[in-house]
Design an enzyme around this catalytic site. Structure first.
Site, short mmCIF file in Angstrom:
data_model
loop_
_atom_site.label_atom_id
_atom_site.label_comp_id
_atom_site.label_asym_id
_atom_site.label_seq_id
_atom_site.Cartn_x
_atom_site.Cartn_y
_atom_site.Cartn_z
N THR A 7 0.85 -1.19 0.00
CA THR A 7 0.00 0.00 0.00
C THR A 7 0.88 1.24 0.00
O THR A 7 1.99 1.21 0.53
CB THR A 7 -0.94 0.05 1.24
OG1 THR A 7 -1.71 1.26 1.20
CG2 THR A 7 -0.17 0.03 2.55
N GLY A 8 0.37 2.32 -0.58
CA GLY A 8 1.08 3.58 -0.51
C GLY A 8 0.49 4.49 0.55
O GLY A 8 0.91 5.64 0.69
N ASN A 9 -0.49 3.98 1.31
CA ASN A 9 -1.25 4.81 2.24
C ASN A 9 -0.75 4.61 3.67
O ASN A 9 -1.02 3.59 4.31
CB ASN A 9 -2.74 4.44 2.12
CG ASN A 9 -3.63 5.33 2.95
OD1 ASN A 9 -3.24 5.79 4.01
ND2 ASN A 9 -4.84 5.57 2.46
N LYS A 12 -3.36 3.82 6.41
CA LYS A 12 -3.78 2.42 6.47
C LYS A 12 -2.75 1.59 7.23
O LYS A 12 -3.10 0.71 8.02
CB LYS A 12 -3.94 1.84 5.06
CG LYS A 12 -5.16 2.32 4.32
CD LYS A 12 -5.34 1.53 3.04
CE LYS A 12 -6.60 1.92 2.30
NZ LYS A 12 -6.83 1.11 1.09
N ASP A 65 -8.54 -3.04 0.30
CA ASP A 65 -9.34 -2.11 -0.48
C ASP A 65 -10.60 -1.76 0.30
O ASP A 65 -11.22 -2.63 0.91
CB ASP A 65 -9.70 -2.70 -1.84
CG ASP A 65 -10.04 -1.61 -2.84
OD1 ASP A 65 -9.16 -0.80 -3.15
OD2 ASP A 65 -11.21 -1.53 -3.26
N PHE A 141 -8.18 10.22 7.65
CA PHE A 141 -7.93 10.56 6.24
C PHE A 141 -9.21 10.31 5.45
O PHE A 141 -10.19 9.78 5.97
CB PHE A 141 -6.76 9.73 5.70
CG PHE A 141 -7.06 8.26 5.56
CD1 PHE A 141 -7.05 7.43 6.68
CD2 PHE A 141 -7.36 7.70 4.33
CE1 PHE A 141 -7.33 6.08 6.56
CE2 PHE A 141 -7.63 6.34 4.20
CZ PHE A 141 -7.62 5.53 5.32
N GLY A 142 -9.16 10.68 4.18
CA GLY A 142 -10.25 10.37 3.25
C GLY A 142 -11.60 10.87 3.75
O GLY A 142 -11.77 12.05 4.09
N ASP A 144 -13.05 10.27 6.49
CA ASP A 144 -13.19 10.28 7.96
C ASP A 144 -13.90 11.52 8.51
O ASP A 144 -14.68 11.40 9.46
CB ASP A 144 -11.81 10.15 8.63
CG ASP A 144 -11.34 8.69 8.68
OD1 ASP A 144 -12.16 7.79 8.42
OD2 ASP A 144 -10.16 8.47 8.98
#
Ligand code: IMP
Length: 184
Positions: A7-9, A12, A65, A141-142, A144
């Site tokens: 993952t690049g996150n 996460k 995902d 993030f995202g 949230d």
């Protein structure tokens, strides 16, 4: 016990570490990436990504995902959550939900685990809450800041997110299975 998390996150990774580290599982992040299929089911995206990354790296991997499913929008944005976040973002979702009372929504997190040349296995966690009326909170993030459980957005609940979130649930399932099946 070690496992590569592709993952690049970093958010996460932090949330996954909060579940895995206390159980003695070390996550090694690798951001080599994998093709994200535009499938209707996030489980298919995770399954494909895990198989691809395991064969490319030549070792056991996990990928994860996530999709946000808003009831009144018939599950939108679901598997297209990343695209929708990158285009209309949280303000766009709030605009779509303006004057709508039924604000129920569910996050689904699916982890794909795969070893080279093997079939992927998936682990799913879900968390149901509501779309807030406005963005709130600095954490996470995202989506949230606009997703809340019992009146508190994920972005305002700090470490509590790691106890009740979709990702906490999918990683708990994965970690329990991994320890049962892959420790000698
Ligand atoms: P993906 O799993 O990285 O494809 O995530 C899809 C979209 O949902 C991205 O825009 C992420 O930022 C967002 N997202 C993923 N997990 C979470 C979460 O735990 N909270 C809020 N947004 C999330």
């Amino acid at each position: 016990m070690k496992i590569t998390f592709v993952t690049g996150n970093r958010h996460k990774v932090e949330e996954a570490v909060a579940v895995c580290a206390p159980r003695g599982i070390t996550l090694v992040q690798n951001d080599c990436g994998y093709p994200e299929l535009q499938e209707d089911d996030v489980a298919e995206v995770a399954r494909y990504g895990a198989g691809y990354a395991a064969n490319r790296l030549g070792c056991a991997v996990i990928v994860e995902d996530t999709g946000l499913y808003i009831d009144v929008l018939h599950g939108f944005p679901g598997p297209y959550s990343a695209y929708v976040y990158d285009t209309i973002g949280n303000p766009g979702i709030l605009a779509l939900m303006r004057d709508i009372d039924d604000r129920r929504a569910t996050f689904r997190s699916v982890i794909g685990y795969c070893e080279p040349e093997q079939e992927p296995i998936t682990f799913e966690g879900a968390a149901t809450g509501k779309i807030a009326y406005r963005e709130h909170g600095e954490g996470g993030f995202g989506y949230d800041p606009i997703t809340e459980i019992d009146g508190t957005t994920f972005a305002s609940m700090g470490a509590v997110k790691n106890e009740i979130s979709h990702r906490a649930r999918s990683f708990t399932k994965f970690a329990d299975w991994f320890l049962r099946n892959k420790s000698i």
